[in-house]
Every structure is written in structure tokens, then in C-alpha cells.
Motif scaffolding. Structure first.
Motif: not given
Length: 57
Positions: A3-16, A20-27
Motif C-alpha cells: 500500500r502507498a503510505r502518505h507522507r507529510c508535505a512539509a517534513c516528509d514524515r510518514p503519516l499514520k 494527517g491534517k489537510p491543508c487549510v487552503r484546500g490544495c
């Protein structure tokens, strides 16, 4: 197949899953909730694709 795992868009840490918290600007970027300085929501704020900068005169 893995399975593809999601990573943080800013620090590249793996997300459980579901952490993950979505971007407030909706990107669509997922950001971690880790307690480190600066926080990923602040770092991503300057990198966001939906950032609208004021035009200079």
C-alpha cells in the motif's frame, strides 16, 4: 503489492492512517500533527500552491 503510505508535505514524515491534517487552503496536501518547531502547517503555508500573494504596486 504494498500500500502507498502518505507522507507529510512539509517534513516528509510518514503519516499514520487518518492522522494527517489537510491543508487549510484546500490544495490537498496532508500535514503531520507532530509537535516540533516550526509546525508543518506554518511551513507549508509559504509553500502552498493556493497561496495568493498581494501584487506589488
Amino acid at each position: 503489492m504494498t500500500r502507498a503510505r502518505h507522507r507529510c508535505a512539509a517534513c516528509d514524515r510518514p503519516l499514520k492512517a487518518g492522522r494527517g491534517k489537510p491543508c487549510v487552503r484546500g490544495c490537498g496536501a496532508k500535514l503531520c500533527r507532530a509537535v516540533h518547531v516550526p509546525q508543518c502547517t506554518d511551513v507549508h503555508g509559504g509553500q502552498c500552491l493556493n497561496l495568493e500573494l498581494p501584487e506589488s504596486p
